[in-house]
Design an enzyme around this catalytic site. Sequence first.
Site, PDB file in Angstrom:
ATOM      1  N   TYR A  32       0.831  -1.213   0.000  1.00  0.00           N
ATOM      2  CA  TYR A  32       0.000   0.000   0.000  1.00  0.00           C
ATOM      3  C   TYR A  32       0.864   1.262   0.000  1.00  0.00           C
ATOM      4  O   TYR A  32       0.452   2.292  -0.528  1.00  0.00           O
ATOM      5  CB  TYR A  32      -0.953  -0.006   1.196  1.00  0.00           C
ATOM      6  N   GLU A  45      -8.476  -7.258   5.031  1.00  0.00           N
ATOM      7  CA  GLU A  45      -7.722  -8.337   4.397  1.00  0.00           C
ATOM      8  C   GLU A  45      -7.024  -9.220   5.425  1.00  0.00           C
ATOM      9  O   GLU A  45      -6.935 -10.442   5.254  1.00  0.00           O
ATOM     10  CB  GLU A  45      -6.714  -7.743   3.405  1.00  0.00           C
ATOM     11  N   ARG A  96      -5.753 -13.693 -12.984  1.00  0.00           N
ATOM     12  CA  ARG A  96      -7.102 -13.375 -13.456  1.00  0.00           C
ATOM     13  C   ARG A  96      -8.102 -14.123 -12.576  1.00  0.00           C
ATOM     14  O   ARG A  96      -7.915 -15.293 -12.263  1.00  0.00           O
ATOM     15  CB  ARG A  96      -7.268 -13.795 -14.910  1.00  0.00           C
ATOM     16  N   TYR A 126     -11.648 -16.002 -11.689  1.00  0.00           N
ATOM     17  CA  TYR A 126     -12.715 -16.783 -12.329  1.00  0.00           C
ATOM     18  C   TYR A 126     -13.621 -17.361 -11.249  1.00  0.00           C
ATOM     19  O   TYR A 126     -13.152 -17.897 -10.232  1.00  0.00           O
ATOM     20  CB  TYR A 126     -12.137 -17.932 -13.164  1.00  0.00           C
ATOM     21  N   GLY A 163     -21.724 -14.372 -17.285  1.00  0.00           N
ATOM     22  CA  GLY A 163     -22.240 -14.051 -15.961  1.00  0.00           C
ATOM     23  C   GLY A 163     -22.993 -15.216 -15.328  1.00  0.00           C
ATOM     24  O   GLY A 163     -23.292 -15.179 -14.135  1.00  0.00           O
ATOM     25  N   PRO A 213     -21.031 -17.541 -11.695  1.00  0.00           N
ATOM     26  CA  PRO A 213     -21.284 -17.604 -10.247  1.00  0.00           C
ATOM     27  C   PRO A 213     -22.648 -18.192  -9.913  1.00  0.00           C
ATOM     28  O   PRO A 213     -22.795 -18.887  -8.896  1.00  0.00           O
ATOM     29  CB  PRO A 213     -21.157 -16.149  -9.788  1.00  0.00           C
ATOM     30  N   PHE A 270     -17.095  -7.527 -11.749  1.00  0.00           N
ATOM     31  CA  PHE A 270     -15.738  -8.025 -11.921  1.00  0.00           C
ATOM     32  C   PHE A 270     -14.867  -7.023 -12.654  1.00  0.00           C
ATOM     33  O   PHE A 270     -15.355  -6.102 -13.309  1.00  0.00           O
ATOM     34  CB  PHE A 270     -15.749  -9.337 -12.710  1.00  0.00           C
ATOM     35  N   GLY A 271     -13.560  -7.285 -12.573  1.00  0.00           N
ATOM     36  CA  GLY A 271     -12.591  -6.577 -13.407  1.00  0.00           C
ATOM     37  C   GLY A 271     -12.566  -5.084 -13.174  1.00  0.00           C
ATOM     38  O   GLY A 271     -12.701  -4.593 -12.054  1.00  0.00           O
TER      39      GLY A 271
END
Length: 403
Positions: free
Chosen positions: A98, A140, A206, A208, A277, A280, A393-394
């Site tokens: 960070y 986190e 990535r 998924y 989509g 999920p 997402f993304g």
Amino acid sequence: MLSETSRSVVIATLPVVAEHIGEIAQRFYRHMFAAHPELLDGVFNRGNQAHSDQQKALAGSVAAFATGLVESPERVPGHLLSRIAHKHASLGIRPDQYQIVHDHLMWAIGDVLGEAVTPEVAAAWDEVYWLMSDSLINEERGLYSARGARPETVWREWQVEKKIRETADVVTFVLERIDDRLVKSSLPGQYVTVRMRMPDGVRQPRQYSLTRADDGEHRQFSVKRVRGDGIEPDGEMSTLLHEVVQVGDTVTTSLPYGDVVLDDVGRPVVFATAGIGIAPAAGMLSHLVKAGSGLHVELLHADLDEASFPLRRQVVSDVLEMRDAELYAWYETGAETMEPLTGVFQGRLNVEDIDLPDDALYYLCGPLPFMQAVRTKLLEQGVAPESIQYEVFGPDLWQADLD
């Protein structure tokens, strides 16, 4: 909570920061990667840097966080932070990173806005950044702890057991564990980060969605191939997974994360999905089948045509196996189907075409405009905002608030 001094400065400067967010993002990434090229090896996806909209993700999230602070000074934008924290945990982000982002983002703001960044302005935006970062670091830390993991231990290697062609552009991977470590179970709707070494030796990540319930031995996810259009390049990860990775090869994935998960509180469930989509939602359906759920479930899916419907055979089989489930499809090319669907329509998904159950929970996943349109229709029909969840997402992650 943002201090009153900083709040007034942020209110005054937020419009100009937002106006220049694209240029700030470009200079930020260029400056940071020049100083820390190692961040492009397994942390940041370099393919995203080829897309101007995707470059806005990090800087845009800071601006969105600042907007939330000034609009509701008594609380931090928890919805946005939760989405980002889960994504960061799936990437193994460390607290010390960070500081690196801070230094280069603040440099970029000053470089773009010049003399407008007075010491007072710099201090106010510095406060915004660290309020956001400290909240994320704490969240986190909790996510890692809950999984018994540290940033460097979220990763695990699996072997490809099956590679299933779903459609012309979608492939499903079934992975099998190759060690004796316990498989940490996923919640229905979560995702993993896949991290692979590219031909030039650089690792790329990535996310998924997991598309089938855990059995203690396997993980399953589906990949849509991202094809370039002559201006934007092909997706580096999806091309590798489609063309290179085969049965017997090794794939590295993270532990499962993601905060949009199925809330089994006994209410009817409606999934509204478009294209990939469905991923999920397929995972959530699989969990319901495995649990022997008696919930009333409706799946509403939009696609170009039936041949383009990813995971079609799996979700149709799951719907048929459930005691009280319905499946509706909307195809742009015509209302034709070879499947035992409850209903099929031509055109775009329209919730007014069917009778929706009372007091249902809604889960939306698809392109951002699709989710915005469906959510608007649901709100017009009197569905409470808190009954609608959606997966972003993304690069659109920082736009996690659809209002």
